[in-house]
Design a protein around this motif. Structure first.
Motif, mmCIF file in Angstrom:
data_model
loop_
_atom_site.group_PDB
_atom_site.id
_atom_site.type_symbol
_atom_site.label_atom_id
_atom_site.label_comp_id
_atom_site.label_asym_id
_atom_site.label_seq_id
_atom_site.Cartn_x
_atom_site.Cartn_y
_atom_site.Cartn_z
ATOM 1 N N MET A 186 0.851 -1.183 0.000
ATOM 2 C CA MET A 186 0.000 0.000 0.000
ATOM 3 C C MET A 186 0.889 1.236 0.000
ATOM 4 O O MET A 186 1.774 1.362 0.837
ATOM 5 C CB MET A 186 -0.921 -0.015 1.227
ATOM 6 N N ASN A 225 18.219 8.221 13.195
ATOM 7 C CA ASN A 225 19.126 7.506 12.294
ATOM 8 C C ASN A 225 19.980 8.458 11.465
ATOM 9 O O ASN A 225 20.935 8.035 10.830
ATOM 10 C CB ASN A 225 18.344 6.591 11.340
ATOM 11 N N LYS A 254 -0.179 9.873 17.070
ATOM 12 C CA LYS A 254 0.386 8.521 17.093
ATOM 13 C C LYS A 254 -0.406 7.584 18.009
ATOM 14 O O LYS A 254 -0.589 6.414 17.685
ATOM 15 C CB LYS A 254 1.854 8.585 17.524
ATOM 16 N N GLN A 293 -3.259 0.084 6.108
ATOM 17 C CA GLN A 293 -2.533 1.013 6.988
ATOM 18 C C GLN A 293 -3.445 1.517 8.108
ATOM 19 O O GLN A 293 -4.506 2.081 7.838
ATOM 20 C CB GLN A 293 -2.054 2.214 6.161
ATOM 21 N N ARG A 337 -1.014 -7.847 5.088
ATOM 22 C CA ARG A 337 0.037 -7.280 5.941
ATOM 23 C C ARG A 337 -0.584 -6.058 6.605
ATOM 24 O O ARG A 337 -1.197 -5.222 5.936
ATOM 25 C CB ARG A 337 1.241 -6.854 5.106
ATOM 26 N N GLU A 340 10.957 7.641 9.622
ATOM 27 C CA GLU A 340 10.352 6.956 10.762
ATOM 28 C C GLU A 340 11.163 7.178 12.029
ATOM 29 O O GLU A 340 10.666 7.086 13.132
ATOM 30 C CB GLU A 340 10.309 5.439 10.510
ATOM 31 N N ARG A 341 12.452 7.428 11.835
ATOM 32 C CA ARG A 341 13.332 7.544 12.998
ATOM 33 C C ARG A 341 14.458 8.512 12.675
ATOM 34 O O ARG A 341 15.566 8.096 12.325
ATOM 35 C CB ARG A 341 13.875 6.148 13.341
ATOM 36 N N ARG A 379 12.694 5.287 5.684
ATOM 37 C CA ARG A 379 13.208 4.682 6.926
ATOM 38 C C ARG A 379 13.782 5.761 7.841
ATOM 39 O O ARG A 379 13.631 5.707 9.044
ATOM 40 C CB ARG A 379 14.293 3.628 6.619
ATOM 41 N N LYS A 384 1.315 0.353 10.350
ATOM 42 C CA LYS A 384 0.804 1.631 10.889
ATOM 43 C C LYS A 384 0.651 2.650 9.756
ATOM 44 O O LYS A 384 -0.265 3.459 9.773
ATOM 45 C CB LYS A 384 1.749 2.155 11.961
ATOM 46 N N GLY A 385 1.535 2.632 8.765
ATOM 47 C CA GLY A 385 1.450 3.580 7.641
ATOM 48 C C GLY A 385 2.675 4.468 7.586
ATOM 49 O O GLY A 385 3.112 4.980 8.613
ATOM 50 N N ALA A 386 3.226 4.663 6.377
ATOM 51 C CA ALA A 386 4.536 5.309 6.255
ATOM 52 C C ALA A 386 4.552 6.639 5.500
ATOM 53 O O ALA A 386 5.605 7.239 5.359
ATOM 54 C CB ALA A 386 5.505 4.338 5.567
ATOM 55 N N THR A 402 5.450 -4.774 12.243
ATOM 56 C CA THR A 402 5.805 -3.659 13.124
ATOM 57 C C THR A 402 7.097 -3.975 13.875
ATOM 58 O O THR A 402 7.436 -5.143 14.062
ATOM 59 C CB THR A 402 4.670 -3.389 14.151
ATOM 60 N N HIS A 403 7.776 -2.908 14.317
ATOM 61 C CA HIS A 403 8.959 -3.087 15.174
ATOM 62 C C HIS A 403 8.633 -2.714 16.608
ATOM 63 O O HIS A 403 9.508 -2.599 17.450
ATOM 64 C CB HIS A 403 10.106 -2.201 14.675
HETATM 65 P P1 FDA Z 1 6.690 2.705 15.452
HETATM 66 O O1 FDA Z 1 6.920 3.751 14.414
HETATM 67 O O2 FDA Z 1 5.785 2.999 16.585
HETATM 68 O O3 FDA Z 1 8.094 2.229 15.966
HETATM 69 C C1 FDA Z 1 8.251 1.310 17.038
HETATM 70 C C2 FDA Z 1 9.731 1.147 17.343
HETATM 71 O O4 FDA Z 1 10.378 0.509 16.249
HETATM 72 C C3 FDA Z 1 10.500 2.450 17.494
HETATM 73 O O5 FDA Z 1 10.429 2.954 18.788
HETATM 74 C C4 FDA Z 1 11.902 2.037 17.113
HETATM 75 O O6 FDA Z 1 12.518 1.404 18.204
HETATM 76 C C5 FDA Z 1 11.671 1.016 16.026
HETATM 77 N N1 FDA Z 1 11.754 1.608 14.677
HETATM 78 C C6 FDA Z 1 10.730 1.904 13.867
HETATM 79 N N2 FDA Z 1 11.166 2.394 12.678
HETATM 80 C C7 FDA Z 1 12.518 2.420 12.766
HETATM 81 C C8 FDA Z 1 13.569 2.821 11.881
HETATM 82 N N3 FDA Z 1 13.310 3.293 10.666
HETATM 83 N N4 FDA Z 1 14.842 2.711 12.313
HETATM 84 C C9 FDA Z 1 15.125 2.223 13.549
HETATM 85 N N5 FDA Z 1 14.174 1.820 14.426
HETATM 86 C C10 FDA Z 1 12.899 1.917 14.055
HETATM 87 N N6 FDA Z 1 4.041 1.148 5.244
HETATM 88 C C11 FDA Z 1 3.169 1.454 4.273
HETATM 89 O O7 FDA Z 1 2.603 2.545 4.273
HETATM 90 N N7 FDA Z 1 2.929 0.554 3.258
HETATM 91 C C12 FDA Z 1 3.513 -0.678 3.236
HETATM 92 O O8 FDA Z 1 3.233 -1.464 2.322
HETATM 93 C C13 FDA Z 1 4.432 -1.001 4.274
HETATM 94 N N8 FDA Z 1 5.086 -2.210 4.301
HETATM 95 C C14 FDA Z 1 5.826 -2.554 5.408
HETATM 96 C C15 FDA Z 1 6.372 -3.839 5.529
HETATM 97 C C16 FDA Z 1 7.016 -4.229 6.690
HETATM 98 C C17 FDA Z 1 7.575 -5.616 6.807
HETATM 99 C C18 FDA Z 1 7.142 -3.299 7.774
HETATM 100 C C19 FDA Z 1 7.805 -3.706 9.074
HETATM 101 C C20 FDA Z 1 6.665 -2.021 7.635
HETATM 102 C C21 FDA Z 1 6.018 -1.626 6.465
HETATM 103 N N9 FDA Z 1 5.534 -0.330 6.321
HETATM 104 C C22 FDA Z 1 4.671 -0.052 5.281
HETATM 105 C C23 FDA Z 1 5.995 0.744 7.233
HETATM 106 C C24 FDA Z 1 5.042 0.969 8.390
HETATM 107 O O9 FDA Z 1 3.871 1.583 7.918
HETATM 108 C C25 FDA Z 1 5.682 1.889 9.466
HETATM 109 O O10 FDA Z 1 5.980 3.124 8.890
HETATM 110 C C26 FDA Z 1 6.946 1.320 10.069
HETATM 111 O O11 FDA Z 1 6.840 -0.046 10.277
HETATM 112 C C27 FDA Z 1 7.253 2.009 11.414
HETATM 113 O O12 FDA Z 1 6.245 1.788 12.325
HETATM 114 P P2 FDA Z 1 6.296 0.628 13.450
HETATM 115 O O13 FDA Z 1 5.074 -0.183 13.313
HETATM 116 O O14 FDA Z 1 7.554 -0.131 13.391
HETATM 117 O O15 FDA Z 1 6.099 1.386 14.832
#
Ligand code: FDA
Length: 304
Positions: free
Chosen positions: A133, A294, A199, A161, A182, A290-291, A287, A185-187, A224-225
């Protein structure tokens, strides 16, 4: 400050000039931390190592926002080649693709035709393809394409998302298709008119969508991470006796690798998203967005 930096990185991720420049100069600024390499061999080696460590993977040949039929055909061929390499090398891995790279912005029919070629190849190899997405402007089209293809293909999944208000409705709608989803949260940077700005609301929506999808009996890629969220979901899964073959955890290559390994060691299926190819810039910028912490790491690598 961190919000501003984050928005700038997301804007840069779709900047055509910056993307073209980056393609020309190869993997730079420490992008290797998040991207397996610019060729197939490096991708296969990376997945093999993950397999050795008890994890599976999904390969993404990097590319998005393609504007010519020729570039869309090239991206389609790269996906097909990736499926061939997965099959020939025997690695445990499937394919994930952004359909703007297959010509979605040129026209829907072209994109559908390219995607069918990829799905047919995957079917012949007994493999699976997930359509990702992208930003909100492509959301409805992506779901329309998914639904159309789902009628003829078992080996297709997509992504929802949590930050979008519409997702609550989509998750129930896709239940009719027994969708393999899958859940993320959304990027992308989306306006408050379509997405939760806070958030804490996104996190709440994320937890709800995972629970709904699992209770509907469908397969979930919990991507998610967020370790706190993961533990909450594991508790929910245990309480509701959801079988281990109904879900997997998904994380990105290079992010929280120790958590990936720990989950695999606890017996959970962990699938790592491994991107590769010369079109690495947009992915890398998201990437960083998101953080933004980095960035320190990037600066260190730039001046090495
Ligand atoms: P959150 O942002 O709350 O982060 C939780 C913790 O994870 C952070 O506190 C940190 O420790 C760690 N973390 C997160 N991002 C990090 C980074 N870049 N570097 C270091 N540490 C980090 N989005 C979308 O819109 N379309 C898609 O198709 C996809 N596909 C996709 C596939 C997979 C396998 C993943 C894991 C993610 C995606 N995403 C995505 C991205 C998703 O929407 C989201 O932006 C990221 O996963 C970050 O959010 P978290 O859920 O990790 O939580």
């Amino acid at each position: 400050m961190s919000k501003l930096l984050s928005k700038s990185f997301v804007s840069l991720s779709t900047n055509q000039v910056a993307n073209r420049m980056a393609k020309k100069y190869g993997l730079k600024f420490g992008a290797k931390r998040f991207v397996a390499g610019d060729n197939t061999q490096s991708a296969v080696e990376c997945v093999r190592e993950l397999n050795r460590n008890g994890m599976v993977a999904m390969l993404n040949y990097l590319g998005e926002f393609v504007s010519t039929e020729g570039a869309a055909a090239e991206a389609t061929n790269n996906c097909i080649k990736t499926l061939e390499v997965i099959y020939e090398s025997g690695i445990d891995c499937n394919l994930t693709v952004k359909i703007t790279s297959l010509g979605l912005d040129i026209n829907k029919e072209l994109c559908l035709s390219n995607l069918k070629k990829i799905l047919d190849k995957a079917k012949a190899y007994g493999n699976f393809v997930r359509i990702e997405m992208e930003d909100y402007s492509h959301c409805q089209l992506t779901l329309d394409i998914y639904k159309e293809l789902r009628r003829d293909y078992d080996n297709i999944g997509t992504v929802l998302q949590a930050y979008l208000y519409r997702t609550e409705k989509d998750i129930n709608d896709l239940n009719k298709y027994n969708a393999n989803l899958r859940l993320v949260k959304g990027a992308y940077n989306e306006p408050a008119a379509v997405a939760f700005p806070k958030k804490s609301d996104v996190d709440k929506s994320y937890e709800n969508m995972i629970k709904t999808h699992l209770l509907n009996g469908n397969y979930a890629g919990i991507a998610t991470h967020d370790d706190v969220m993961i533990e909450k979901i594991i508790k929910f899964i245990d309480e509701n006796r959801i079988h281990k073959n109904q879900f997997e955890f998904q994380m990105l290559y290079g992010i929280r690798s120790e958590l990936q390994k720990q989950l695999a060691d606890r017996g959970y299926k962990v699938r790592v998203y491994v991107p590769y190819g010369i079109d690495w810039f947009g992915y890398f910028m998201r990437r960083l967005a998101e953080r933004p912490e980095n960035v320190a790491f990037v600066l260190k690598n730039t001046f090495k």
